[in-house]
Every structure is written in C-alpha cells, then in structure tokens.
Motif scaffolding. Structure first.
Motif, short mmCIF file in Angstrom:
data_model
loop_
_atom_site.label_atom_id
_atom_site.label_comp_id
_atom_site.label_asym_id
_atom_site.label_seq_id
_atom_site.Cartn_x
_atom_site.Cartn_y
_atom_site.Cartn_z
N ALA A 93 0.84 -1.21 0.00
CA ALA A 93 0.00 0.00 0.00
C ALA A 93 0.87 1.26 0.00
N LEU A 94 1.97 1.23 0.75
CA LEU A 94 2.88 2.38 0.78
C LEU A 94 3.59 2.57 -0.57
N ARG A 95 3.93 1.45 -1.24
CA ARG A 95 4.57 1.56 -2.55
C ARG A 95 3.62 2.17 -3.58
N VAL A 96 2.34 1.77 -3.52
CA VAL A 96 1.34 2.34 -4.42
C VAL A 96 1.24 3.85 -4.19
N GLN A 97 1.25 4.24 -2.91
CA GLN A 97 1.18 5.66 -2.58
C GLN A 97 2.41 6.40 -3.11
N ARG A 98 3.57 5.74 -3.12
CA ARG A 98 4.79 6.37 -3.63
C ARG A 98 4.66 6.67 -5.13
N VAL A 99 3.96 5.80 -5.86
CA VAL A 99 3.75 6.04 -7.29
C VAL A 99 2.87 7.27 -7.48
N ASP A 100 1.79 7.36 -6.70
CA ASP A 100 0.91 8.53 -6.77
C ASP A 100 1.69 9.80 -6.43
N ARG A 101 2.52 9.72 -5.41
CA ARG A 101 3.34 10.86 -5.01
C ARG A 101 4.28 11.28 -6.14
N MET A 102 4.89 10.29 -6.79
CA MET A 102 5.81 10.59 -7.89
C MET A 102 5.09 11.29 -9.03
N ARG A 103 3.87 10.85 -9.33
CA ARG A 103 3.09 11.49 -10.40
C ARG A 103 2.87 12.98 -10.10
N ILE A 104 2.58 13.29 -8.85
CA ILE A 104 2.35 14.69 -8.47
C ILE A 104 3.64 15.49 -8.58
N MET A 105 4.77 14.90 -8.14
CA MET A 105 6.05 15.60 -8.26
C MET A 105 6.39 15.87 -9.73
N LEU A 106 6.12 14.89 -10.59
CA LEU A 106 6.41 15.05 -12.01
C LEU A 106 5.53 16.14 -12.62
N SER A 107 4.29 16.22 -12.17
CA SER A 107 3.40 17.26 -12.70
C SER A 107 3.86 18.65 -12.24
N LYS A 108 4.39 18.74 -11.03
CA LYS A 108 4.92 20.02 -10.54
C LYS A 108 6.16 20.43 -11.34
N LEU A 109 6.99 19.46 -11.69
CA LEU A 109 8.16 19.76 -12.52
C LEU A 109 7.73 20.16 -13.92
N GLU A 110 6.73 19.48 -14.45
CA GLU A 110 6.20 19.80 -15.78
C GLU A 110 5.73 21.26 -15.84
N ALA A 111 5.16 21.71 -14.73
CA ALA A 111 4.62 23.08 -14.68
C ALA A 111 5.72 24.14 -14.81
N VAL A 112 6.97 23.75 -14.50
CA VAL A 112 8.08 24.70 -14.65
C VAL A 112 8.99 24.34 -15.83
N GLY A 113 8.44 23.53 -16.75
CA GLY A 113 9.14 23.23 -17.99
C GLY A 113 10.10 22.06 -17.95
N ILE A 114 10.02 21.23 -16.91
CA ILE A 114 10.90 20.06 -16.81
C ILE A 114 10.08 18.81 -17.10
N HIS A 115 10.39 18.14 -18.20
CA HIS A 115 9.60 16.97 -18.63
C HIS A 115 10.36 15.68 -18.32
N ILE A 116 9.85 14.93 -17.37
CA ILE A 116 10.36 13.59 -17.05
C ILE A 116 9.15 12.69 -16.91
N THR A 117 9.20 11.52 -17.50
CA THR A 117 8.05 10.61 -17.46
C THR A 117 8.15 9.65 -16.29
N LEU A 118 7.00 9.13 -15.90
CA LEU A 118 6.97 8.11 -14.84
C LEU A 118 7.75 6.88 -15.26
N GLU A 119 7.68 6.54 -16.53
CA GLU A 119 8.41 5.38 -17.03
C GLU A 119 9.91 5.56 -16.87
N GLU A 120 10.40 6.77 -17.10
CA GLU A 120 11.83 7.04 -16.92
C GLU A 120 12.23 6.84 -15.46
N VAL A 121 11.37 7.27 -14.54
CA VAL A 121 11.67 7.09 -13.12
C VAL A 121 11.65 5.61 -12.77
#
Length: 202
Positions: free
Chosen positions: A24-52
């Motif tokens: 359950a904690l690992r699943v939450q870590r994936v959700d957390r990573m998605r939010i971090m990636l979206s925050k980076l995207e908002a400032v022009g940094i594109h990294i995909t979940l697959e890359e992570v």
C-alpha cells in the motif's frame, strides 16, 4: 509531530501483513511521484513516470531516482541541487510521503515476528523527538553508528540500560559511494544478535 524517525525490523519471520502494508505504501509512492512530475512539468521540466521506473529498477520509487534523472538531463548540476531546488522539503516539487506512526510501525514488526529497534537516534535527534512512552514499545536502541560520536554513544548506552533496551549497532550502509558509511563498521558482539533474537521470539 510531523518529524521522521527510522525503525529497524530485525529477524522478520512472518511477512503477510507487513507485505500488504508495504505494498500500500509503494502504491502511494507512485501517486506521489506522479504529483512531483506534474509540478516539474509546470516549470518546464519533462520527465516521465516510465523514466523514473527504469531509474529505480526493482526499488520503490523515491526522490533519489528523480534527482539522478534531473542531474542526467542537465536540469541541475548535482543531486544536492536537485533536492535544494525541487525535491527537498522546501523545494518547488516537494510532496510529502505517507508515513507510519511509530506505534503502527512497531506493531507491524511485532506481528511479523521481529524485534523493533530505533535506528541512529543520535544522528537525527530521534531521541528528543519521540515521546517517552514510545520507548516502551521498542526492543533496542541503535547506540553504535558512524554518525554517533563517543559522547552520544555513552549517553545512548546509558539510556538503553535505563530503559531495558538492547544496545545495538550498525553501519547504515546503503551502497558503495552513498553517505560514506563502510559495510560492517561499527561492529557489535554476537551476544547482541542473540538478545534480539530472544526478543523477536518472545
């Protein structure tokens, strides 16, 4: 109080409930990573979940994997800069992770047949953070650690005796080139392991 301490679960023998909670904690870590990636995207940094995921390999997704990608892609010069600007607690892409309460963590360790030890309490002020009643839940206190000086070791050793906890030690080794710790240093007596095994079996 929103502070973090580390628990060691030693001599785990029954894994079902622990594995379920960790999943359950690992699943939450994936959700957390998605939010971090979206925050980076908002400032022009594109990294995909697959890359992570590729960077993490078989490990649970975490900020170090994202930090390495930020460095490799040239968005930062160092891992430290990645945390300072983006991923640290005051970084623009920081997202807090879900944590266990100490009592829940100890209960999971006990249910799994293990002994619960408070890790490196002298290196992150865990000793001062935890309420006194939390120490009644533990089996051991990590007294000997690369980040503990002699003064801290003496204090923690006296406290482990006062509280009736096993005085343990460990290198906190996380891999070559990380944190500077050397595998197997400091060492502890085999009697410490016997004592902890006895606690785990109780």
């Amino acid at each position: 109080n929103d502070a973090e301490v580390h628990l060691l679960g030693l001599f785990i023998s029954r894994t079902a409930a622990l594995a379920e909670r960790l999943h359950a904690l690992r699943v939450q870590r994936v959700d957390r990573m998605r939010i971090m990636l979206s925050k980076l995207e908002a400032v022009g940094i594109h990294i995909t979940l697959e890359e992570v995921r590729v960077e993490a390999g078989d490990h649970t997704l975490g900020r170090p994997h994202l930090a390495r990608l930020l460095q490799r892609k040239g968005f930062v010069s160092t891992i430290g800069e990645a945390f300072q600007r983006f991923l640290g607690n005051s970084g623009s892409a920081y997202v807090p992770k879900q944590k266990l309460d100490v009592s829940e963590g100890v209960a999971l360790i006990r249910e799994a047949g293990g002994a619960a030890v408070l890790a490196h309490p002298g290196s992150h002020s865990a000793y001062d953070i935890l309420p006194p009643e939390a120490f009644n839940l533990l089996d051991g206190l990590e007294v000997y650690h690369p980040d503990h000086g002699l003064e801290k070791e003496h204090f923690l050793l006296a406290e482990s005796k006062r509280l009736g906890l096993v005085a343990t030690g460990g290198s906190d080794f996380h891999g070559h080139g990380l944190h500077g710790q050397k595998l197997g240093q400091p060492s502890v007596s085999c009697s410490v392991l016997d004592e902890l095994r006895g606690r785990a079996a109780a």
